[in-house]
Design a protein around this motif. Structure first.
Motif, PDB file in Angstrom:
ATOM      1  N   ASP A 168       5.130 -11.478   5.273  1.00 18.53           N
ATOM      2  CA  ASP A 168       4.821 -10.356   4.393  1.00 18.53           C
ATOM      3  C   ASP A 168       5.550  -9.076   4.784  1.00 18.53           C
ATOM      4  O   ASP A 168       5.383  -8.042   4.158  1.00 18.53           O
ATOM      5  CB  ASP A 168       3.317 -10.119   4.297  1.00 18.53           C
ATOM      6  CG  ASP A 168       2.669  -9.772   5.624  1.00 18.53           C
ATOM      7  OD1 ASP A 168       3.333  -9.866   6.667  1.00 18.53           O
ATOM      8  OD2 ASP A 168       1.470  -9.431   5.611  1.00 18.53           O
ATOM      9  N   ASN A 226       4.559  -4.199   3.841  1.00 14.32           N
ATOM     10  CA  ASN A 226       3.519  -5.220   3.797  1.00 14.32           C
ATOM     11  C   ASN A 226       3.455  -5.719   2.356  1.00 14.32           C
ATOM     12  O   ASN A 226       2.783  -5.134   1.516  1.00 14.32           O
ATOM     13  CB  ASN A 226       2.182  -4.642   4.246  1.00 14.32           C
ATOM     14  CG  ASN A 226       1.133  -5.719   4.426  1.00 14.32           C
ATOM     15  OD1 ASN A 226       1.427  -6.907   4.385  1.00 14.32           O
ATOM     16  ND2 ASN A 226      -0.092  -5.302   4.613  1.00 14.32           N
ATOM     17  N   ILE A 227       4.190  -6.773   2.068  1.00 16.06           N
ATOM     18  CA  ILE A 227       4.328  -7.279   0.707  1.00 16.06           C
ATOM     19  C   ILE A 227       3.545  -8.579   0.592  1.00 16.06           C
ATOM     20  O   ILE A 227       4.012  -9.635   1.013  1.00 16.06           O
ATOM     21  CB  ILE A 227       5.818  -7.475   0.356  1.00 16.06           C
ATOM     22  CG1 ILE A 227       6.563  -6.150   0.517  1.00 16.06           C
ATOM     23  CG2 ILE A 227       5.956  -8.027  -1.056  1.00 16.06           C
ATOM     24  CD1 ILE A 227       8.065  -6.237   0.357  1.00 16.06           C
ATOM     25  N   ASN A 228       2.335  -8.481   0.027  1.00 18.70           N
ATOM     26  CA  ASN A 228       1.446  -9.634  -0.079  1.00 18.70           C
ATOM     27  C   ASN A 228       1.260 -10.150  -1.496  1.00 18.70           C
ATOM     28  O   ASN A 228       0.852 -11.281  -1.690  1.00 18.70           O
ATOM     29  CB  ASN A 228       0.064  -9.292   0.490  1.00 18.70           C
ATOM     30  CG  ASN A 228       0.116  -9.111   1.982  1.00 18.70           C
ATOM     31  OD1 ASN A 228       0.630  -9.945   2.699  1.00 18.70           O
ATOM     32  ND2 ASN A 228      -0.410  -7.995   2.455  1.00 18.70           N
ATOM     33  N   THR A 229       1.513  -9.289  -2.475  1.00 18.32           N
ATOM     34  CA  THR A 229       1.239  -9.659  -3.856  1.00 18.32           C
ATOM     35  C   THR A 229       2.438  -9.327  -4.733  1.00 18.32           C
ATOM     36  O   THR A 229       3.356  -8.613  -4.307  1.00 18.32           O
ATOM     37  CB  THR A 229       0.015  -8.883  -4.403  1.00 18.32           C
ATOM     38  OG1 THR A 229       0.347  -7.484  -4.446  1.00 18.32           O
ATOM     39  CG2 THR A 229      -1.220  -9.104  -3.521  1.00 18.32           C
ATOM     40  N   ASP A 236       2.643  -5.632  -4.972  1.00 22.90           N
ATOM     41  CA  ASP A 236       3.296  -5.045  -3.797  1.00 22.90           C
ATOM     42  C   ASP A 236       4.810  -5.165  -3.915  1.00 22.90           C
ATOM     43  O   ASP A 236       5.550  -4.225  -3.614  1.00 22.90           O
ATOM     44  CB  ASP A 236       2.852  -5.745  -2.505  1.00 22.90           C
ATOM     45  CG  ASP A 236       1.406  -5.511  -2.141  1.00 22.90           C
ATOM     46  OD1 ASP A 236       0.786  -4.570  -2.671  1.00 22.90           O
ATOM     47  OD2 ASP A 236       0.898  -6.301  -1.311  1.00 22.90           O
ATOM     48  N   TYR A 237       5.271  -6.334  -4.339  1.00 23.27           N
ATOM     49  CA  TYR A 237       6.707  -6.575  -4.488  1.00 23.27           C
ATOM     50  C   TYR A 237       7.290  -5.648  -5.561  1.00 23.27           C
ATOM     51  O   TYR A 237       8.331  -5.030  -5.355  1.00 23.27           O
ATOM     52  CB  TYR A 237       6.970  -8.037  -4.837  1.00 23.27           C
ATOM     53  CG  TYR A 237       8.427  -8.346  -5.048  1.00 23.27           C
ATOM     54  CD1 TYR A 237       9.290  -8.462  -3.960  1.00 23.27           C
ATOM     55  CD2 TYR A 237       8.945  -8.505  -6.325  1.00 23.27           C
ATOM     56  CE1 TYR A 237      10.636  -8.734  -4.135  1.00 23.27           C
ATOM     57  CE2 TYR A 237      10.295  -8.775  -6.514  1.00 23.27           C
ATOM     58  CZ  TYR A 237      11.134  -8.892  -5.425  1.00 23.27           C
ATOM     59  OH  TYR A 237      12.467  -9.143  -5.612  1.00 23.27           O
ATOM     60  N   PHE A 286       7.570  -2.213  -4.225  1.00 27.18           N
ATOM     61  CA  PHE A 286       8.692  -2.114  -3.289  1.00 27.18           C
ATOM     62  C   PHE A 286      10.015  -2.011  -4.047  1.00 27.18           C
ATOM     63  O   PHE A 286      10.846  -1.154  -3.747  1.00 27.18           O
ATOM     64  CB  PHE A 286       8.716  -3.321  -2.350  1.00 27.18           C
ATOM     65  CG  PHE A 286       9.995  -3.437  -1.592  1.00 27.18           C
ATOM     66  CD1 PHE A 286      10.282  -2.552  -0.566  1.00 27.18           C
ATOM     67  CD2 PHE A 286      10.935  -4.401  -1.913  1.00 27.18           C
ATOM     68  CE1 PHE A 286      11.480  -2.626   0.125  1.00 27.18           C
ATOM     69  CE2 PHE A 286      12.128  -4.486  -1.228  1.00 27.18           C
ATOM     70  CZ  PHE A 286      12.401  -3.602  -0.207  1.00 27.18           C
TER      71      PHE A 286
END
Length: 164
Positions: free
Chosen positions: A68, A144-147, A150-151, A154
């Motif tokens: 992540d 912190n890319i979890n979903t 989030d992506y 980013f």
């Protein structure tokens, strides 16, 4: 992430993955990488870490890279490695906040190779070891890319930075 570690000269790379995730293409493109299946992901990240560490023997140092936080680069890896003798583990920091990946030494690796209670986490377990924080010039180590959201956030932030 695998390309970056290879570019940094890391020769022994181990990926621990959930048993249900297909890696045929990755294995074809990275034949020197050891892929280990975690058949008990409910046991948490420390169990995955233990599985990975059991696959490497007689190493003095090991990077722990979470999926992540994919924004690692070879310069950061080299910067962390240069500080390896300063503490039991080395972590990047930006703005006073610790990030990833971390570089752990043999005593830390030994500690994590033993079963730990399921309610423990990496942060808790590292409290008993000395840490050196290496300040970086980018906040990438904090990503912190979890979903998908989030992506998307980013990508949006990267586009805004590029547009400036």
């Amino acid at each position: 992430i695998l390309h970056i570690y290879q570019q940094a000269g890391i020769e022994k790379i181990v990926v621990v993955k959930f048993a249900g995730i297909e890696t045929k293409l990755l294995k074809e493109n990275f034949p020197d990488v050891l892929f280990i299946e975690n058949h008990q992901p409910e046991k948490g990240k420390l169990h995955s870490l233990r599985l990975g560490l059991q696959a490497i023997h007689h190493q003095q140092y090991c990077f722990i890279q979470t999926i992540d936080n994919p924004l690692v680069n070879a310069a950061l890896l080299n910067q962390l490695y240069k500080s390896r003798h300063k503490a039991h583990y080395i972590s990047p920091a930006w703005g006073g906040k610790g990030g990833h990946p971390i570089l752990i030494s043999a005593p830390v690796m030994e500690h994590f190779q033993h079963p730990l209670p399921d309610d423990r986490n990496l942060h808790d377990e590292l409290q008993g070891f000395s840490r050196e924080r290496v300040e970086t010039n980018t906040s990438d180590c904090l990503a912190n890319i979890n979903t998908v959201a989030d992506y998307d956030a980013f990508i949006h932030s990267q586009m805004m930075t590029t547009a400036r």
